[in-house]
Motif scaffolding. Sequence first.
Motif, short mmCIF file in Angstrom:
data_model
loop_
_atom_site.label_atom_id
_atom_site.label_comp_id
_atom_site.label_asym_id
_atom_site.label_seq_id
_atom_site.Cartn_x
_atom_site.Cartn_y
_atom_site.Cartn_z
N ASP A 35 0.82 -1.21 0.00
CA ASP A 35 0.00 0.00 0.00
C ASP A 35 0.85 1.26 0.00
O ASP A 35 0.38 2.33 -0.32
CB ASP A 35 -0.93 0.03 1.22
CG ASP A 35 -2.00 -1.03 1.13
OD1 ASP A 35 -2.46 -1.33 0.02
OD2 ASP A 35 -2.39 -1.57 2.17
N THR A 36 2.12 1.14 0.38
CA THR A 36 2.98 2.30 0.52
C THR A 36 4.10 2.22 -0.50
O THR A 36 5.04 1.45 -0.35
CB THR A 36 3.58 2.36 1.94
OG1 THR A 36 2.52 2.26 2.89
CG2 THR A 36 4.34 3.65 2.15
N GLN A 38 6.49 4.82 -3.31
CA GLN A 38 6.84 6.13 -3.84
C GLN A 38 7.86 5.96 -4.94
O GLN A 38 8.75 5.13 -4.85
CB GLN A 38 7.43 7.03 -2.76
CG GLN A 38 6.44 7.49 -1.72
CD GLN A 38 7.01 8.58 -0.84
OE1 GLN A 38 8.21 8.83 -0.81
NE2 GLN A 38 6.14 9.25 -0.11
N ALA A 43 3.86 9.70 -4.36
CA ALA A 43 3.13 8.49 -3.97
C ALA A 43 2.57 7.82 -5.21
O ALA A 43 2.10 8.47 -6.14
CB ALA A 43 2.00 8.84 -3.00
#
Length: 171
Positions: A35-36, A38, A43
């Motif tokens: 979900d995270t 970059q 993002a």
Amino acid sequence: MRRVLSHPLLLSFCLLPTLACAVDIQPGLWEISSDTMQVGGQAVPGMEAMLEQMKNLPPEQRQMMEQMMAQQGVQLGDKGVRICMTEAQIKAQQIPLQDPDSGCKNEVTEHSAELWKFRFTCPNGQGEGETRFISDKEFTSTVNGTFDGQSSSMQSHARWVAADCGALQRP
């Protein structure tokens, strides 16, 4: 969209060296989600959002993408991508999805029963990360690197799905 998908999928493939080297994990079908993410300080949608985008592709484009992924031993899952690892592959420390012609090299720099740290170099990037083993059926990974001159990072979660991989096999 293809450019957006390439970095997160590449990052998730870079964390696989630790998955294959963890001799205490269960063989079978694994799902890796994130979900995270970059890329270049921006993002990037998480895996679930990308899976939703894939579902909305025209059928012929989606089928083409799924076939390309299947050739690499990857399948779309409920919340991420799925890979199959046999007991023999785990014992032999064979890394799923690593194309022998990719030019990528991986090195485990530190390891214990709960934590593995690693670094990797590829023709278009390099970085480092760590994997924390929660159990023989679950782990989390953090990867930080530079790909095509852009800084990238990802936090992911892997979970064992089943002992049987069904039709999904490593090429």
